[in-house]
Design an enzyme around this catalytic site. Structure first.
Site, PDB file in Angstrom:
ATOM      1  N   LYS B  53       0.742  -1.313   0.190  1.00 19.00           N
ATOM      2  CA  LYS B  53      -0.215   0.172   0.259  1.00 19.00           C
ATOM      3  C   LYS B  53       1.046   1.310  -0.064  1.00 19.00           C
ATOM      4  CE  LYS B  53      -3.729  -2.181   2.549  1.00 19.00           C
ATOM      5  NZ  LYS B  53      -4.371  -3.116   3.176  1.00 19.00           N
ATOM      6  N   GLN B  97      -4.725  -1.762   9.059  1.00 20.98           N
ATOM      7  CA  GLN B  97      -4.660  -3.221   8.494  1.00 20.98           C
ATOM      8  C   GLN B  97      -5.611  -4.081   9.980  1.00 20.98           C
ATOM      9  OE1 GLN B  97      -3.062  -3.934   6.066  1.00 20.98           O
ATOM     10  NE2 GLN B  97      -3.669  -6.150   6.072  1.00 20.98           N
ATOM     11  N   ASP B 120     -11.200   2.344   3.416  1.00 19.81           N
ATOM     12  CA  ASP B 120     -12.141   0.594   3.448  1.00 19.81           C
ATOM     13  C   ASP B 120     -13.673   0.750   3.097  1.00 19.81           C
ATOM     14  OD1 ASP B 120      -9.355  -1.177   3.251  1.00 19.81           O
ATOM     15  OD2 ASP B 120      -9.863  -1.263   5.297  1.00 19.81           O
TER      16      ASP B 120
END
Lengths: 292, 292
Positions: B53, B97, B120
């Protein structure tokens, strides 16, 4: 086959009787469930709905407060009312009767209701929790439909549920509830091709279209459970559903009549949710966790 | 028929090129898009994801801040980090995460991220808006899949999309996006009976099951568009999808390969959402309204 009718009037009455007991228990703990209903303007249909909600609440022992506001009220003034009851700990449920006048953004108002007091279950955060299979508050019409499956022991696991209509208040949340209960779910709508081919696959068919007697016998698999959410006037001014009841009763195993099917369940579920919210408050005081 | 492959690597690269331009324009307005990635503990797979990422962001010109926290951190300490970046106006996106250590309730953490910084797209209020056809933030994997339909001019209106799998991060939001784009949608899962009968009706088949090469040629209608979300290791340790690619390529019209199909799109969409959030901030300053 002649379909067994799913009697919403009778089931709603049973639910009300049970709710009365729950309200009694709450009152013994010093809590009276309280529902605030906000009505803006003079729409006569809205007035009837509000009166019906008021009566249903009274019968069960839920306290209601009807706030009647003028047609000309501004959005900010209306928001201030919502805020006031959001912050009032004696209020467990808040409902703003729709439609609202043109100067007011209805979404802005319904989304301003505290999710924990959102008895209609329309707040995005509540819709989100529902779709993530962690429901906190449920839209009343599909929640009412779920009660039929419980009451009549109609298993949903692995059944193919076909929903006709994708509204935010019926079709979409209905899809989530069926999926959360292990049905296979198909959502159809005005853009669907070969609709009849899909409805004929349904073990459970839910018609929420808003068109008089749209679903015919040839659209239904023999033995299917058919739920008719419609409330339409036909050419002769008679109240009819989205399902051609006479025809479909010949092939369905179960069918909700119109009137007396889904309709009475909606208000019953509104009451149920108000009581549930009041119970959560009591449980929280006791230190228990409740997610409904 | 031999399926045309939907090339996710190539499409992701195109999207990144376009994003680079958007980032340039933002920088000219004095705004650098900034993504905070919080990593707890030493999970090696998580570490690789975070690094990927980070690299993707760097290439585009997005600033990233990687916060590495010890395995033993408490829930409250972690919440304090989330809160800090929620309140930091220079931060446009926050990502924690997963998985998180056992002492931490992952839901509590992801739901604590401000919805406007929820890159997200997992916050219930964002999921709710998506299901009410008013999307504010989108889960990256299904959002990435939607890009294939745009790029390859695959019309969704009235098409029958069958989704295999009902997870909160793929199956359910995928269903909402397809429905919002006028497809007829069927959601199937582990409890579905006669699965193959349903998948064979799909004009667009989306496999998000997590079982190696589960979907065979006989499960697919000739000419269908097949999207393979799976990432599994087969008996020989080879990376394979949920679709038996070799067989299905013989009947599908389009197919996403594994690897190089859906995978690269997910990170691209994470970047896209970060840039979009930063643009919203600029638009809001300009007094415009944006709901994405």
């Amino acid at each position: 086959m002649v379909a067994k009718l799913l009697d919403g009037k009778k089931l709603a009455m049973e639910i009300r009787t049970h709710l009365k007991q729950r309200v009694q228990e709450l009152k013994q703990k010093g809590v009276t469930p309280k529902l605030v209903v906000i009505l803006v303007g003079n729409d006569s249909a809205s007035r009837i709905y509000v009166r019906n909600k008021h009566r249903a609440a009274q019968k069960i022992g839920i306290e209601t407060k009807d706030i009647e506001l003028p047609q000309e009220i501004t959005e900010n003034e209306l928001l201030a009312y919502v805020k006031k009851y959001n912050e009032d700990d004696s209020v467990h449920g808040i409902l703003v009767q729709l439609p609202l006048p043109a100067q007011i953004n209805a979404e802005k108002i319904t989304h301003a209701i505290a999710p924990a007091k959102d008895v209609d279950g329309f707040h995005p955060v509540n819709i989100g929790h529902l779709f993530m299979n962690d429901p906190h508050a449920l839209p009343c019409t599909p929640h009412g439909i779920m009660q039929f499956f419980k009451k009549y022991n109609i298993s949903l696991m692995g059944k193919h549920a076909v929903i006709v209509g994708r509204s935010n208040i019926v079709g979409r949340p209905m899809a989530a509830m069926m999926l959360n209960n292990d049905a296979t779910v198909t959502i159809t709508h005005s853009k669907t091709k070969n609709l009849s081919e899909l409805t004929r696959q349904a073990d459970i068919l839910i018609a929420a279209i808003g068109q008089a007697e749209f679903i015919k016998k040839t659209d239904v698999k023999p033995g299917a459970v058919v739920i008719d959410v419609g409330m339409n006037r036909n050419d002769k001014g008679k109240l009819v559903g989205d399902v051609d009841q006479k025809e479909v009763a010949e092939v369905a195993s179960y069918l909700t009549p119109v009137p007396g099917g889904v309709g009475p369940m909606t208000i019953a579920m509104l009451m149920e949710q108000t009581v549930k919210f009041a119970e959560r408050g009591v449980q929280n005081v006791d230190g228990e966790v409740s997610n409904g």
